[in-house]
Design a protein around this motif. Structure first.
Motif, short mmCIF file in Angstrom:
data_model
loop_
_atom_site.label_atom_id
_atom_site.label_comp_id
_atom_site.label_asym_id
_atom_site.label_seq_id
_atom_site.Cartn_x
_atom_site.Cartn_y
_atom_site.Cartn_z
N HIS A 210 0.96 -1.21 0.05
CA HIS A 210 -0.07 0.05 0.00
C HIS A 210 0.84 1.30 0.00
CE1 HIS A 210 -3.10 -2.98 0.59
NE2 HIS A 210 -3.20 -2.69 1.93
N ILE A 211 1.83 1.15 0.71
CA ILE A 211 2.96 2.24 0.97
C ILE A 211 3.64 2.58 -0.37
CG2 ILE A 211 4.82 3.23 2.06
CD1 ILE A 211 4.12 1.68 4.42
N ILE A 212 3.95 1.50 -0.93
CA ILE A 212 4.83 1.73 -2.26
C ILE A 212 3.73 2.30 -3.47
CG2 ILE A 212 5.77 0.28 -4.27
CD1 ILE A 212 6.54 -1.60 -2.26
N ASP A 213 2.61 1.80 -3.44
CA ASP A 213 1.56 2.28 -4.34
C ASP A 213 1.31 3.78 -4.27
OD1 ASP A 213 1.69 0.27 -6.02
OD2 ASP A 213 -0.25 -0.74 -5.54
N VAL A 214 0.89 4.13 -3.08
CA VAL A 214 0.53 5.71 -2.43
C VAL A 214 1.96 6.49 -3.04
CG1 VAL A 214 0.16 7.06 -0.64
CG2 VAL A 214 -1.02 5.20 -0.76
N LEU A 215 3.00 6.11 -2.64
CA LEU A 215 4.17 6.83 -3.17
C LEU A 215 4.34 7.11 -4.59
CD1 LEU A 215 7.00 5.72 -0.67
CD2 LEU A 215 6.04 7.93 -0.70
N ALA A 216 3.73 5.84 -5.09
CA ALA A 216 4.00 5.97 -6.80
C ALA A 216 2.81 6.79 -7.28
CB ALA A 216 3.67 4.49 -7.28
N VAL A 217 1.71 7.04 -6.88
CA VAL A 217 0.44 7.79 -7.12
C VAL A 217 1.07 9.38 -7.09
CG1 VAL A 217 -1.61 8.70 -6.65
CG2 VAL A 217 -1.13 6.08 -7.09
N VAL A 218 1.47 9.72 -5.52
CA VAL A 218 2.00 11.10 -5.35
C VAL A 218 3.03 11.35 -6.23
CG1 VAL A 218 2.85 12.50 -3.55
CG2 VAL A 218 1.32 10.89 -2.85
N ALA A 219 3.99 10.36 -6.45
CA ALA A 219 5.28 10.87 -7.32
C ALA A 219 4.79 11.09 -8.72
CB ALA A 219 6.27 9.77 -7.34
N THR A 220 3.94 10.18 -9.14
CA THR A 220 3.45 10.26 -10.45
C THR A 220 2.32 11.72 -10.81
OG1 THR A 220 3.07 8.05 -10.86
CG2 THR A 220 1.95 9.41 -12.29
N PHE A 222 2.60 14.54 -9.08
CA PHE A 222 3.25 15.72 -8.97
C PHE A 222 4.23 15.94 -10.17
CE2 PHE A 222 1.77 15.70 -4.56
CZ PHE A 222 1.36 16.93 -4.47
N GLY A 223 4.77 14.73 -10.54
CA GLY A 223 5.42 14.72 -11.91
C GLY A 223 4.76 15.25 -13.21
N LEU A 224 3.69 14.77 -13.07
CA LEU A 224 2.73 15.31 -14.10
C LEU A 224 2.52 16.78 -14.15
CD1 LEU A 224 0.25 12.27 -14.53
CD2 LEU A 224 1.46 13.26 -16.30
N ALA A 225 2.17 17.31 -12.70
CA ALA A 225 1.75 18.50 -12.67
C ALA A 225 2.92 19.41 -13.15
CB ALA A 225 1.43 18.96 -11.33
N THR A 226 3.95 18.95 -12.79
CA THR A 226 5.32 19.77 -13.41
C THR A 226 5.40 20.09 -14.84
OG1 THR A 226 6.60 18.67 -11.51
CG2 THR A 226 8.04 19.79 -13.42
N SER A 227 5.28 19.09 -15.66
CA SER A 227 5.24 19.02 -16.92
C SER A 227 3.91 19.86 -17.49
CB SER A 227 5.04 17.62 -17.75
OG SER A 227 6.27 17.30 -17.62
N LEU A 228 2.72 19.73 -16.63
CA LEU A 228 1.40 20.45 -17.24
C LEU A 228 1.78 22.13 -16.96
CD1 LEU A 228 -1.31 17.83 -15.89
CD2 LEU A 228 -0.05 18.23 -18.24
N SER A 345 10.15 11.20 -10.70
CA SER A 345 8.94 11.36 -10.21
C SER A 345 7.86 11.07 -11.38
CB SER A 345 8.53 12.76 -9.72
OG SER A 345 8.74 13.55 -11.12
N TRP A 346 8.34 11.00 -12.83
CA TRP A 346 7.33 10.72 -13.96
C TRP A 346 7.40 9.31 -14.09
CZ3 TRP A 346 6.22 12.45 -19.29
CH2 TRP A 346 5.35 13.65 -19.30
N SER A 347 8.67 8.73 -13.42
CA SER A 347 8.58 7.17 -14.01
C SER A 347 7.71 6.09 -13.65
CB SER A 347 10.02 6.77 -13.18
OG SER A 347 9.98 6.56 -11.99
N PRO A 348 6.77 6.33 -12.36
CA PRO A 348 5.62 5.35 -12.52
C PRO A 348 4.76 5.57 -13.64
CG PRO A 348 6.13 6.50 -10.36
CD PRO A 348 6.85 6.96 -11.41
N ILE A 495 11.19 17.69 -7.34
CA ILE A 495 12.28 17.11 -6.49
C ILE A 495 11.93 16.50 -5.31
CG2 ILE A 495 14.24 17.98 -5.15
CD1 ILE A 495 14.74 19.96 -7.22
N SER A 496 10.80 17.01 -4.61
CA SER A 496 10.35 16.44 -3.25
C SER A 496 9.46 14.98 -3.45
CB SER A 496 9.26 17.43 -2.71
OG SER A 496 9.83 18.89 -2.46
N ALA A 497 9.04 14.96 -4.66
CA ALA A 497 8.17 13.79 -5.03
C ALA A 497 9.34 12.81 -5.53
CB ALA A 497 7.35 13.82 -5.95
N GLY A 498 10.17 13.08 -5.96
CA GLY A 498 11.22 12.27 -6.49
C GLY A 498 12.13 11.56 -5.77
N LEU A 499 12.38 12.10 -4.49
CA LEU A 499 13.49 11.74 -3.51
C LEU A 499 12.96 10.20 -2.87
CD1 LEU A 499 16.15 11.76 -1.84
CD2 LEU A 499 14.73 13.19 -0.21
#
Length: 529
Positions: A210-220, A222-228, A345-348, A495-499
Motif C-alpha cells: 500500500h505504501i509503495i503504491d501511494v508513493l507511486a501515485v503521489v510521485a506520478t 506531482f511529476g505530471l503537474a510539473t510538465s503540465l 517522479s514521472w517514472s511510475p 524534487i520532493s516527490a522524486g526523492l
C-alpha cells in the motif's frame, strides 16, 4: 532434460481483490482514499495559503538538493548501466507476456505512444531555452565555462543532451520493464507493488505494498503537474506572442481548464480511441515541425551541431555524472538534480504506460526501443532547435541575441521569429504543446487509475475522470501558489516527490534482475529458450 526449476513467483492474489465498490466505483481499499486525500489536501492548502505553500516547497527543495544531490546522480548512473547490460545479457531473449506472445500495437504506434508520454512538453519547453541558458550564462554554466565562447556553445549542447539522453530513458525503462515482466509473465496486477514480489513475497499485497503504491501515485501526479505547469506557461507565452492575449496566471489557468477538458474527452474514448490517436497525431506534427526547422533553418549548421552535440555528450557524460568534488555545484544542483528528480517522479506514470503497450516485445527489443532510439531522436531534435537558436545568437539575429534569455517559456517562439512562416510554425508549436499536454494528462490518468484500482486496467471511467481533473487542479494550484515564481514551485514539487521514489526504483532494479534471471532458468528447463 534440463534442470527442473520451480516457478517461485506464483501468487494467488488477483488484481482488485481488495477493492471496494462505492457508487459504481471500483477502488482499492487503501491506496485510493489515502492518495486522493493527500492530493486534495495539497490543492486546497496551496490555494488557501499560497505564500506559506511556496515557502515550504522552496525550503524542501533546497534541503533535499543539499543533502541528496549525490544520491540522485549515483542512482541514475546505476539505471543506465543496468539497462545497457540488459541489451547484451542472455535474459534479453525473454519475451514479455510469454515466448509465444505477439505485439498488440504496430512498432510505429508503439514508439509514438512511448515517446509522446516520455518527453512531450519538456522537449518543446527546453530545446531552445536550455542550451541558450548555458551558452549565454543566464543561470550558471556547466564546469563554470566562460559564457558566449565556442567552448560554451559545444558544452551547452552536450550538457543539454546529457539531461535528455540515456539517463531519463533508463529510468523509464527500469520501471516499465519491471511492471511489464511481473504483470505479463507472472500474471500479477499491473501496479508498482508487483515489482517488489521478489523481495517481499506475499507481504507485497499488504501494508508495505500500500505504501509503495501511494508513493507511486503521489510521485506520478506531482511529476505530471510539473510538465503540465511548463506546458501552460509555454502555451500562454506563445498565444501572447502571436495574439497579444497576455501570459499571466489567468491565461495559464484558462489553458489548464481547456486542456483538461479535452483530456477528459480523450479519457472517455479509452486507450485505442484516445491516447493512441493523439500520440500518432503528436508524432506526425512533431516530425513535420522538426523537418521544417532543419530545412528552413541553417541546415548545414544543424548537421554540424548534431555532431558537436553527440561528441560533446559522449566526452562529458562521465564528468557530468560525477557528484563529488564538482566546482560547478550550483549548476548541477540547479539543473541535473532537478531533471533526475523530475524523470524519477514521472517514472511510475511513463513506466506503467509503456508497460501497458509493450506486451509481446523481447527484453532486448524493449530496451533498445525505449533507451537507444529515443536518445538518437532527441539528439536530432535538440541539435535542430537548440543549434538554430545558438546560430542566431552568434550571428546577432533576433531577440535572443539582443535581449538574452528573458523568459524561458518564450524562447522557442523567439527562435521561430527569425525563420520563414513565423506565424504558422509558432501556431503549430502551440498546438503541439497543447496536444502533448492532453496526451500526458490522459495517459497519466489511465496509469494512476490502474494503481488506485488495485492493478485493474478496466476500472470504471469515472475514476480516470477524477484523476484527470486532479492533475489539472494541482498544476493550477502550483501556478497560483507560486505566483511570479511558479516555475520554482513546480520544480520543488518534482524534487520532493522524486526523492523517496528513487530508493524504491533502486530496490525495483534488484527485483527485476532477480526475476529475469529466474525466468531464464525456468524457460531453459522447459525447453522454451
Amino acid at each position: 532434460m534440463g534442470e527442473v526449476v520451480k516457478d517461485e513467483y506464483q501468487t494467488d492474489y488477483v488484481a482488485g481483490q481488495d477493492n471496494i465498490n462505492i457508487l459504481g466505483l471500483d477502488l482499492h481499499n487503501w491506496v485510493f482514499p489515502v492518495s486522493a486525500l493527500i492530493v486534495v489536501a495539497f490543492v486546497i492548502g496551496t490555494l488557501m495559503f499560497p505564500g506559506q505553500a511556496k515557502e515550504l516547497l522552496d525550503g524542501m527543495k533546497w534541503d533535499i538538493i543539499a543533502r541528496f544531490d549525490w544520491f540522485f546522480l549515483i542512482s541514475a548512473n546505476i539505471f543506465v548501466v543496468v539497462c545497457l547490460a540488459l541489451i547484451f545479457l542472455p535474459v534479453g531473449k525473454i519475451r514479455l507476456g510469454g515466448q509465444d506472445a505477439t505485439p498488440e500495437f504496430s512498432t510505429l504506434s508503439w514508439f509514438a505512444m512511448l515517446f509522446a508520454a516520455g518527453m512531450g512538453i519538456g522537449l518543446m519547453f527546453w530545446a531552445v531555452a536550455e542550451p541558450t541558458a548555458y551558452y549565454t550564462g543566464w543561470y550558471k554554466t556547466p564546469f563554470n565555462v566562460e559564457p558566449n565562447t565556442p567552448a560554451a556553445a559545444d558544452l551547452a549542447m552536450g550538457a543539454t543532451m546529457y539531461h535528455w539522453g540515456l539517463h531519463p530513458w533508463a529510468i523509464y525503462a527500469i520501471v516499465a520493464l519491471s511492471l511489464a515482466f511481473f504483470a505479463f509473465n507472472k500474471n500479477m496486477p499491473l501496479t508498482i507493488r508487483s515489482a517488489f514480489f521478489p523481495l517481499l513475497r506475499d507481504w507485497v499485497w499488504g501494508w508495505p505494498g500500500h505504501i509503495i503504491d501511494v508513493l507511486a501515485v503521489v510521485a506520478t501526479i506531482f511529476g505530471l503537474a510539473t510538465s503540465l505547469g511548463f506546458g501552460a506557461q509555454q502555451a500562454a507565452s506563445g498565444l501572447d506572442y502571436l495574439f497579444g492575449v497576455g501570459a499571466g496566471i489567468n491565461v495559464q489557468m484558462a489553458i489548464i481548464v481547456a486542456v483538461t477538458s479535452v483530456a477528459l474527452l480523450s479519457v472517455l474514448r479509452g486507450l485505442d480511441g484516445g491516447v493512441k490517436v493523439l500520440s500518432n497525431i503528436n508524432m506526425g506534427m512533431a516530425a513535420l515541425l522538426l523537418l521544417f526547422i532543419i530545412f528552413a533553418g541553417p541546415t548545414m549548421s544543424i548537421l554540424e551541431t548534431l555532431w558537436v552535440t553527440s561528441s560533446s555528450y559522449v566526452a562529458n557524460i562521465l564528468p557530468l555524472s560525477n557528484p563529488f568534488g564538482r566546482e560547478d555545484e550550483a549548476w548541477f544542483q540547479g539543473w541535473t538534480v532537478f531533471y533526475w528528480a523530475w524523470w524519477i517522479s514521472w517514472s511510475p506514470f511513463v513506466g506503467m504506460f509503456i508497460a501497458r503497450v509493450s506486451r509481446g516485445r523481447t527484453v532486448r527489443e524493449f530496451i533498445t526501443a525505449v533507451l537507444l532510439i529515443p536518445t538518437v531522436i532527441t539528439a536530432v531534435w535538440m541539435s535542430s532547435f537548440g543549434g538554430t537558436a545558438l546560430e542566431q545568437i552568434q550571428d546577432g539575429i533576433g531577440a535572443l541575441a539582443s535581449d538574452g534569455l528573458t523568459d524561458v517559456s518564450l524562447a522557442m517562439f523567439q527562435m521561430f521569429a527569425n525563420l520563414p512562416l513565423t506565424g504558422i510554425i509558432s501556431f503549430v508549436g502551440i498546438i503541439l504543446v497543447l496536444v502533448f499536454f492532453v496526451t500526458s494528462s490522459d495517459s497519466g490518468s489511465l496509469v494512476i487509475d490502474s494503481i488506485t484500482a488495485g492493478g485493474k486496467t478496466d476500472a470504471p471511467t469515472a475514476q480516470r475522470v477524477f484523476w484527470a481533473v486532479m492533475e489539472g487542479a494541482i498544476a493550477a494550484a502550483l501556478i497560483f501558489g507560486g505566483g511570479a515564481d511558479a516555475l520554482g514551485a513546480i520544480q520543488a514539487t518534482a524534487i520532493s516527490a522524486g526523492l523517496p521514489f528513487t530508493a524504491i526504483l533502486l530496490v525495483m532494479t534488484w527485483g527485476l534482475l532477480k526475476g529475469l534471471s529466474h525466468e531464464r532458468r525456468l524457460l531453459i528447463a522447459r525447453g522454451e529458450l
